[in-house]
Design an enzyme around this catalytic site. Structure first.
Site, PDB file in Angstrom:
ATOM      1  CG  PHE A   3      -1.579   1.175   1.467  1.00 15.20           C
ATOM      2  CD1 PHE A   3      -2.830   1.435   0.474  1.00 15.20           C
ATOM      3  CD2 PHE A   3      -1.517   2.025   2.440  1.00 15.20           C
ATOM      4  CE1 PHE A   3      -3.449   2.616   0.403  1.00 15.20           C
ATOM      5  CE2 PHE A   3      -2.427   3.453   2.649  1.00 15.20           C
ATOM      6  CZ  PHE A   3      -3.173   3.544   1.541  1.00 15.20           C
TER       7      PHE A   3
ATOM      8  CE1 TYR B 204       2.333   4.954   4.293  1.00 13.93           C
ATOM      9  CE2 TYR B 204       1.984   7.328   4.800  1.00 13.93           C
ATOM     10  CZ  TYR B 204       2.459   6.178   5.044  1.00 13.93           C
ATOM     11  OH  TYR B 204       3.517   6.160   5.857  1.00 13.93           O
ATOM     12  N   GLY B 205       2.188   7.845   0.097  1.00 13.67           N
ATOM     13  CA  GLY B 205       2.870   8.950  -0.147  1.00 13.67           C
ATOM     14  C   GLY B 205       3.333   8.917  -1.588  1.00 13.67           C
ATOM     15  CB  SER B 206       6.635   9.581  -3.421  1.00  9.31           C
ATOM     16  OG  SER B 206       7.439   8.845  -2.603  1.00  9.31           O
TER      17      SER B 206
ATOM     18  CD  GLU C  72      14.012   2.337  12.759  1.00 13.43           C
ATOM     19  OE1 GLU C  72      14.770   3.307  13.178  1.00 13.43           O
ATOM     20  OE2 GLU C  72      14.109   1.014  13.408  1.00 13.43           O
TER      21      GLU C  72
END
Ligand code: BEZ
Length: 254
Positions: A17, A19-21, A109
């Site tokens: 998924f 939701y940004g770039s 991370e």
């Protein structure tokens, strides 16, 4: 991993998924891209970016997802979306590339982001012959949770807009990321706009107009021109064979 009739392991499909770039800069090796939403989160420009759209000494700001339950304990000048939907896109990774893409994504991370899984609800219309809509689909999502040290929490919207206007990094201007996100969201569906993103984008257009000496009437042009440049540069939604253009990730050569 699933097993086939010959007892050989077969890769199951894998969805990511964005939701940004990732909305306008797809991952490598995807074979489907579906607009839709996840629930239980709020999208905010509350994550520091020390590279790509900022530098270690002058970090930019990018989006993360905040769980609604935690967000509701905070004092945020921007309201939450009333319908509890965070719009974005889900990408299906081609089965033949699942292992290599997972290996690539298995970076626990990334500049403060960690890997989570969440159900995704496709917005797709019913196709002829279909009786029910697809989904929900289990998707992998990167989230910068409040525990990561790049999470900055609630911001004054005007200060945040001024900060985004000033920030830049090796991948370009922080404001182009903001305007690219605004435009990409608007293109997903008539309902997919995000008030937090829209308000910041509007404020940054105001800062740009002021800083660049434009008059009131020219404000809109400032943002539009840059957004178009950003968009035309990256908005192909084609498959890519390498990940080096995916700015939120670090490795290349999947
Ligand atoms: C994205 O959805 O575009 C994204 C967000 C955070 C980290 C990486 C990608």
């Amino acid at each position: 991993m699933a097993i086939n009739e010959e007892n050989a392991p077969v890769e199951e499909e894998f969805w990511l998924f964005g939701y940004g770039s990732l909305i306008w800069k797809p991952p490598p090796h995807f074979d489907r891209r579906i607009p839709g939403w996840v629930t239980g989160y709020v999208r905010r420009f509350w994550q520091v970016r020390t590279y790509h759209r900022g530098t270690p000494t002058a970090p930019g700001r990018v989006v993360t997802l905040i769980s609604r339950s935690y967000w509701s304990t905070l004092s945020d000048p921007h309201p939450s979306p009333p319908d509890d939907k965070v719009w974005g896109v889900a990408y299906r990774i081609e089965p033949a590339h699942v292992a290599s893409v997972k290996e690539y994504l298995d970076i626990r991370e990334i500049n403060g982001y960690t890997i989570h899984y969440t159900p995704f609800h496709p917005a797709s219309e019913l196709h002829p012959g279909e009786t029910k809509k697809e989904g929900p689909i289990k998707t992998l999502v990167y989230i910068g949770t409040p525990e990561n040290d790049q999470f900055v929490g609630p911001q004054d919207p005007q200060e945040l807009a001024e900060h985004i206007y000033r920030s830049r990094g090796p991948s370009g201007l922080n404001r182009d990321y903001l305007w690219g996100l605004e435009r990409s969201l608007d293109e997903l569906s008539p309902e997919s706009g995000d008030e937090h993103v829209r308000d910041l984008a509007e404020r940054v257009r105001g800062v740009a107009a002021r800083e660049e000496g434009k008059g009131e009437g020219e404000r809109e042009v400032v943002g539009r021109d840059v957004r178009r440049e950003e968009h035309e540069g990256h908005h192909a939604f084609g498959r890519r064979e390498s990940v080096d253009e995916v700015e939120e990730t670090e490795k290349t050569g999947v």
